[in-house]
Design a protein around this motif. Structure first.
Motif, short mmCIF file in Angstrom:
data_model
loop_
_atom_site.label_atom_id
_atom_site.label_comp_id
_atom_site.label_asym_id
_atom_site.label_seq_id
_atom_site.Cartn_x
_atom_site.Cartn_y
_atom_site.Cartn_z
N GLY A 52 84.87 95.00 -18.19
CA GLY A 52 84.71 96.04 -19.24
C GLY A 52 84.10 97.26 -18.55
N LEU A 53 83.52 98.20 -19.63
CA LEU A 53 82.85 99.38 -19.16
C LEU A 53 81.24 99.20 -19.14
CD1 LEU A 53 82.66 102.41 -18.76
CD2 LEU A 53 83.04 102.81 -21.24
N VAL A 54 80.69 99.37 -18.48
CA VAL A 54 79.19 99.40 -18.15
C VAL A 54 78.50 100.52 -17.71
CG1 VAL A 54 79.36 97.91 -16.02
CG2 VAL A 54 77.42 97.38 -17.91
N GLN A 55 77.39 100.62 -17.93
CA GLN A 55 76.57 101.73 -17.37
C GLN A 55 75.93 101.06 -16.07
OE1 GLN A 55 73.46 102.84 -20.10
NE2 GLN A 55 74.84 104.44 -21.01
N ALA A 56 75.55 102.17 -15.27
CA ALA A 56 75.19 102.01 -13.84
C ALA A 56 73.80 101.19 -13.94
CB ALA A 56 74.99 103.23 -13.13
N GLY A 57 73.55 100.13 -13.37
CA GLY A 57 72.35 99.33 -13.52
C GLY A 57 72.66 98.09 -14.23
N GLY A 58 73.84 97.84 -14.82
CA GLY A 58 73.96 97.02 -15.77
C GLY A 58 74.67 95.83 -15.07
N SER A 59 74.78 94.61 -15.68
CA SER A 59 75.48 93.41 -15.03
C SER A 59 76.49 92.99 -15.92
CB SER A 59 74.45 92.19 -15.07
OG SER A 59 73.42 92.62 -14.23
N LEU A 60 77.38 92.17 -15.10
CA LEU A 60 78.75 91.71 -15.73
C LEU A 60 78.87 90.48 -15.08
CD1 LEU A 60 81.37 94.43 -15.79
CD2 LEU A 60 80.42 93.41 -17.75
N ARG A 61 79.63 89.37 -15.75
CA ARG A 61 79.87 88.16 -15.24
C ARG A 61 81.65 87.96 -15.46
NH1 ARG A 61 78.43 81.83 -16.45
NH2 ARG A 61 79.57 82.06 -18.16
N LEU A 62 82.06 88.10 -14.35
CA LEU A 62 83.51 87.73 -14.46
C LEU A 62 83.83 86.50 -14.29
CD1 LEU A 62 84.87 90.49 -12.05
CD2 LEU A 62 83.97 90.64 -14.40
N SER A 63 84.84 86.00 -15.27
CA SER A 63 85.45 84.51 -15.16
C SER A 63 86.76 84.48 -14.40
CB SER A 63 85.39 83.75 -16.67
OG SER A 63 84.19 84.02 -16.95
N CYS A 64 87.19 83.40 -13.95
CA CYS A 64 88.66 83.15 -13.45
C CYS A 64 89.03 81.66 -13.95
CB CYS A 64 88.88 83.41 -11.83
SG CYS A 64 90.49 82.78 -11.35
N ALA A 65 89.76 81.53 -15.07
CA ALA A 65 90.19 80.32 -15.44
C ALA A 65 91.48 79.72 -14.60
CB ALA A 65 90.43 80.08 -16.88
N ALA A 66 91.37 78.59 -13.91
CA ALA A 66 92.41 78.28 -13.06
C ALA A 66 93.12 76.89 -13.51
CB ALA A 66 91.98 77.77 -11.58
N SER A 67 94.18 77.02 -13.31
CA SER A 67 95.26 75.63 -13.79
C SER A 67 96.39 75.59 -13.15
CB SER A 67 95.52 75.89 -15.42
OG SER A 67 96.34 76.91 -15.54
N GLY A 68 96.91 74.48 -13.14
CA GLY A 68 98.29 74.21 -12.55
C GLY A 68 98.52 73.43 -11.31
N ARG A 69 97.18 73.28 -10.59
CA ARG A 69 97.25 72.32 -9.21
C ARG A 69 95.82 71.78 -9.11
NH1 ARG A 69 97.07 77.16 -4.95
NH2 ARG A 69 99.02 76.36 -4.35
N THR A 70 96.01 70.77 -8.22
CA THR A 70 94.78 70.27 -7.85
C THR A 70 94.11 71.11 -6.76
OG1 THR A 70 95.50 68.19 -8.13
CG2 THR A 70 93.36 68.16 -6.65
N PHE A 71 92.79 71.79 -7.38
CA PHE A 71 92.11 72.82 -6.30
C PHE A 71 91.19 72.29 -5.45
CE2 PHE A 71 93.93 76.61 -8.23
CZ PHE A 71 94.27 76.13 -9.62
#
Length: 124
Positions: free
Chosen positions: A10-29
């Motif tokens: 997303g759009l965030v101001q300098a100094g802010g924080s984000l948490r990105l997610s990656c949902a995985a499927s389709g194999r044994t990881f």
């Protein structure tokens, strides 16, 4: 079929924080490493961080240490990338990808599946 779906950008101001997610499927990881890369406009895709599925080993690009934290939730088959103290230079599309254990962790050419990416834009 392997699927990796990123979210959380997303759009965030300098100094802010984000948490990105990656949902995985389709194999044994369990025998794979999950990595995060980013690509800014006009630049090559660069390694950010990676984690073994067991969680026993973490890898970071030298320039990412300190503000970036990779983690995962095995129950949700989801890998996260926490980014703190965001800077305009962090503006990029962030991708997650998988590579087999034993492969070149920091080399994007070793990753076989990629998500579609999530845009992170940091305003000054």
């Amino acid at each position: 079929q392997v699927q990796l779906v990123e979210s959380g950008g997303g759009l965030v101001q300098a100094g802010g924080s984000l948490r990105l997610s990656c949902a995985a499927s389709g194999r044994t990881f369990s025998t794979y490493v999950m990595g995060w890369f980013r690509q800014a406009p006009g630049k090559e895709r660069e390694f950010v961080a990676a984690i073994t599925w067991s969680g026993s080993r973490l890898y970071y690009a030298d320039s990412m240490k300190g503000r970036f934290t990779i983690s995962k939730d095995n129950a949700k088959n989801t890998v996260y990338l926490q980014i703190n103290s965001l800077k305009p230079g962090d503006t990029a599309v962030y991708y997650c990808a998988t590579t087999p254990l034993g492969g070149p962790i920091r080399d994007r050419r070793g990753y076989d599946y990629w998500g579609q990416g999530t845009q992170v834009t940091v305003s000054s």
